[in-house]
Design a protein around this motif. Structure first.
Motif, mmCIF file in Angstrom:
data_model
loop_
_atom_site.group_PDB
_atom_site.id
_atom_site.type_symbol
_atom_site.label_atom_id
_atom_site.label_comp_id
_atom_site.label_asym_id
_atom_site.label_seq_id
_atom_site.Cartn_x
_atom_site.Cartn_y
_atom_site.Cartn_z
ATOM 1 N N THR A 137 -23.808 -83.623 9.965
ATOM 2 C CA THR A 137 -22.476 -83.966 10.473
ATOM 3 C C THR A 137 -21.776 -82.747 11.041
ATOM 4 O O THR A 137 -21.171 -82.799 12.127
ATOM 5 C CB THR A 137 -21.619 -84.584 9.351
ATOM 6 O OG1 THR A 137 -22.288 -85.714 8.799
ATOM 7 C CG2 THR A 137 -20.259 -85.017 9.887
ATOM 8 N N TRP A 140 -23.430 -81.603 14.391
ATOM 9 C CA TRP A 140 -23.099 -82.517 15.489
ATOM 10 C C TRP A 140 -21.677 -82.289 15.992
ATOM 11 O O TRP A 140 -21.451 -82.103 17.191
ATOM 12 C CB TRP A 140 -23.283 -83.954 15.007
ATOM 13 C CG TRP A 140 -23.087 -84.991 16.068
ATOM 14 C CD1 TRP A 140 -24.027 -85.480 16.925
ATOM 15 C CD2 TRP A 140 -21.870 -85.679 16.368
ATOM 16 N NE1 TRP A 140 -23.465 -86.430 17.751
ATOM 17 C CE2 TRP A 140 -22.149 -86.577 17.437
ATOM 18 C CE3 TRP A 140 -20.573 -85.627 15.853
ATOM 19 C CZ2 TRP A 140 -21.166 -87.404 17.975
ATOM 20 C CZ3 TRP A 140 -19.597 -86.458 16.398
ATOM 21 C CH2 TRP A 140 -19.896 -87.328 17.445
ATOM 22 N N ALA A 141 -20.730 -82.268 15.072
ATOM 23 C CA ALA A 141 -19.329 -82.096 15.461
ATOM 24 C C ALA A 141 -19.075 -80.700 16.018
ATOM 25 O O ALA A 141 -18.398 -80.534 17.043
ATOM 26 C CB ALA A 141 -18.419 -82.362 14.259
#
Length: 248
Positions: A137, A140-141
């Motif tokens: 996560t 990706w961010a």
């Protein structure tokens, strides 16, 4: 074939849609390779360095190489534009997910009675679900923030002062990465106080940004080489910056 001696031509992203570039595949391969290896080989080891006047200072070994992925992400966005960087981020995310699935399957397979490496294998490749989710996560961010900020800053600066956007985008991208990863992975975990999570978060963020600063001269060399060889300098005028697509 482009004339490698010609100056790069400023182009908007729409004008190069669907165009093939000689070095893009190599940059993408390097990005995914560093991402996977830094997670496999670097994430599990805590190393130590002796700092004069401070003493031994432990750090995650992955920090030596993981930030290089951000540098390549900067190069990709600067040279080829946000759309192609977005495609690489999704490729990296898919590769990480496959690595997690493969690790779970391989570790779970019953070992032969004559094979004595299962315990070591589990220690190295065993996945803690909470940390895996936090890692993917955060990557990706953070990568999307990094690419978005760099592309926007390139428009604001008119393509000048590359160092401002490589460092500025890394400050933002690594900041988001760290703000997501450390609380999501460790807040409330045994042995992790809120103060320790905050201290590690800030320390890792500062170190990663420092890596970007140190590697700025190398970034200039690679960016100038690629722009000259590819014959383009992409500006993301009118680009749809949604992360939820892979089409260039």
């Amino acid at each position: 074939m482009n004339d490698s001696s010609a100056a790069p031509v400023a182009s908007d992203a729409e004008a190069i849609r669907g165009r093939h570039f000689r070095y893009f595949d190599f940059v993408m391969a390097a990005f995914v390779t560093i991402l996977l290896l830094s997670n496999v080989l670097g994430a599990g080891k805590v190393a130590v360095v002796h700092i004069p006047g401070i003493g031994p200072w432990p750090f995650g070994a992955g920090i030596l190489f993981f930030p290089v992925g951000y540098v390549i992400g900067d190069i990709m966005t600067e040279v080829y534009g946000y759309g192609r960087a977005r495609r690489c981020i999704w490729a990296g995310t898919a590769a990480l997910l496959f690595m997690v699935v493969m690790s779970l399957v391989v570790v779970a397979l019953p070992p032969d009675k004559n094979w004595t490496g299962q315990a070591a294998y589990e220690q190295v490749f065993g996945q803690v679900p909470r940390i895996v989710i936090a890692s993917i996560t955060a990557f990706w961010a953070g990568e999307f923030v990094n690419s978005y900020v760099l592309a926007k800053m390139k428009l604001w600066t008119g393509g000048k002062h590359l160092w401002t956007r490589t460092i500025g985008s890394t400050v933002a991208g690594q900041g988001v990465d760290s703000l997501i990863f450390y609380p999501l992975a460790f807040l409330g975990a045994e042995g992790w106080t809120s103060n320790l999570v905050f201290k590690v978060l800030v320390t890792q963020w500062v170190l990663k940004v420092s890596w970007e600063v140190i590697l700025t001269p190398a970034t200039y060399v690679v960016v100038n080489f690629l722009k000259k060889r590819e014959g383009i300098d992409v500006f993301d005028e009118g680009t749809d910056f949604t992360p939820f697509r892979t089409r260039v």
